[in-house]
Design an enzyme around this catalytic site. Structure first.
Site, PDB file in Angstrom:
ATOM      1  N   CYS A  13       0.839  -1.206   0.000  1.00  0.00           N
ATOM      2  CA  CYS A  13       0.000   0.000   0.000  1.00  0.00           C
ATOM      3  C   CYS A  13       0.871   1.254   0.000  1.00  0.00           C
ATOM      4  O   CYS A  13       1.586   1.507  -0.956  1.00  0.00           O
ATOM      5  CB  CYS A  13      -0.974  -0.056   1.179  1.00  0.00           C
ATOM      6  SG  CYS A  13      -2.339   1.110   1.007  1.00  0.00           S
TER       7      CYS A  13
ATOM      8  N   HIS B 193      -3.482  -5.615   1.005  1.00  0.00           N
ATOM      9  CA  HIS B 193      -2.848  -5.930   2.291  1.00  0.00           C
ATOM     10  C   HIS B 193      -2.916  -7.414   2.650  1.00  0.00           C
ATOM     11  O   HIS B 193      -3.768  -7.809   3.449  1.00  0.00           O
ATOM     12  CB  HIS B 193      -3.560  -5.152   3.403  1.00  0.00           C
ATOM     13  CG  HIS B 193      -3.356  -3.676   3.353  1.00  0.00           C
ATOM     14  ND1 HIS B 193      -2.292  -3.054   3.955  1.00  0.00           N
ATOM     15  CD2 HIS B 193      -4.078  -2.696   2.758  1.00  0.00           C
ATOM     16  CE1 HIS B 193      -2.367  -1.744   3.757  1.00  0.00           C
ATOM     17  NE2 HIS B 193      -3.440  -1.503   3.021  1.00  0.00           N
TER      18      HIS B 193
ATOM     19  N   GLU C  94      -1.143  -8.877   4.717  1.00  0.00           N
ATOM     20  CA  GLU C  94      -0.870  -9.001   6.160  1.00  0.00           C
ATOM     21  C   GLU C  94      -2.131  -8.873   7.007  1.00  0.00           C
ATOM     22  O   GLU C  94      -2.105  -9.169   8.203  1.00  0.00           O
ATOM     23  CB  GLU C  94       0.175  -7.964   6.593  1.00  0.00           C
ATOM     24  CG  GLU C  94      -0.339  -6.540   6.813  1.00  0.00           C
ATOM     25  CD  GLU C  94      -0.490  -5.732   5.523  1.00  0.00           C
ATOM     26  OE1 GLU C  94      -0.467  -6.338   4.427  1.00  0.00           O
ATOM     27  OE2 GLU C  94      -0.647  -4.496   5.620  1.00  0.00           O
TER      28      GLU C  94
END
Lengths: 232, 79
Positions: A87, A204, A206
């Protein structure tokens, strides 16, 4: 795997990134502030997390790209180190010249906060080894400027050299216009450096690494890194 | 010496902001707007007294930070 996460003013989700790296590698990553001029010795991976560093002043990532730590990150990458940018981290990489292209305002002008589907376009790298070529997975995204742009010659080169990591796809795994919500050139969500060691992407992974987060769709990226960078 | 740096989205690069402004103008009843491009202006107050040198410095700043030349073009004006 010895990893470090760089924290800029305005960074967020760095704790999700820490959790993802810890969960996959069993080792707590170092958190480094942007004012540091050097990276710790013996690092395997540097991660630039998401957020809105420096309030997105001038252009997203433009200020962070000039911070002292980024000189060290560029040297680390030039020496063959692995760097992941997610990002705002991807935007910083682009502004720092670590990856080609630019990230424009989303074509709809809307901030997109939703799940998207990604297709693995380049398996077998340190970032994608735990997926098969063409695998699709869910990833949250949250950005206003994720519209990947590069001139046609650059796009052709990226595609020709297999440096597109991920593309936005629909439920059927097709790279359609509707699946490409931010308007990125050729549905590109993430790209790689020619040595395959620098990877940036807008969504994302994660944020989906634990059943408590609602899924583990992004975990393979961190498992790949943990496995590859331990062996290295 | 004051310098003004004009930063614009490059020709051929999508400018959704300009498009949205165009739509809004249309909504206000302004007809005949073919295209709108939105950029930014950055004003610099420089110690350099020589206009040619000041322009050079501002251009260097634009290349290194003020503009991203992959997606933006710039023009420096000494005022």
């Amino acid at each position: 795997m010895k990893a470090a996460i760089i924290v800029f003013p305005g960074t967020n989700r760095e704790r999700d990134m820490r959790l993802a790296l810890k969960r996959a590698s069993g080792r707590e990553p170092a958190m480094l502030f942007h004012r540091e001029a050097a990276l710790p010795k013996g690092l395997d991976l540097v991660v630039l997390p998401g957020g809105f560093s420096y309030g997105d002043y001038l252009r997203c990532g433009a200020m962070a790209a000039q911070s002292p730590i980024m000189r060290a990150v560029k040297d680390f990458a030039a020496a063959g180190g692995h760097v992941l940018g997610v990002c705002n981290g991807f935007q910083i990489m682009i502004e720092a010249g670590l990856l080609p292209g630019g990230l424009l305002r989303n074509a709809t002008l809307r901030f997109l906060s939703m799940d998207c589907r990604l297709r693995v376009e380049r398996a077998g790298t340190a970032f994608t080894a735990h997926w098969q070529q063409g695998d699709c997975f869910r990833a949250p995204m949250a950005h206003g400027d994720g519209n990947y742009f590069a001139d046609d010659a650059t796009l052709d080169r990226l595609e020709g050299e297999g440096l597109v990591t991920f593309r936005y796809v629909d439920e059927a795994g097709k790279a359609t216009e509707a699946a490409n919500r931010n308007g990125s050139a050729r549905n590109i969500a993430g790209v790689l450096s020619p040595n395959l060691r620098v990877c940036g992407l807008m969504p994302h992974p994660e944020d989906l690494v634990d059943p408590l987060m609602g899924g583990e769709d992004g975990l393979p990226m961190f498992q790949s890194l943990a496995e590859r960078l331990v062996a290295a | 010496m004051k310098a003004r740096v004009y930063v614009m989205p490059k020709a051929g690069v999508l400018d959704p902001q300009g498009k949205a402004i165009g739509h809004a103008l249309e909504g206000l009843g302004f007809g005949g707007v073919h295209d709108v491009r939105a950029g930014k202006v950055i004003e610099l107050d420089l110690a350099e007294a020589d206009p040619a040198q000041a322009k050079k410095i501002a251009e260097d700043m634009a290349r290194k930070l003020l503009a991203n030349t992959v997606i933006e073009s710039f023009r420096v004006e000494i005022v």
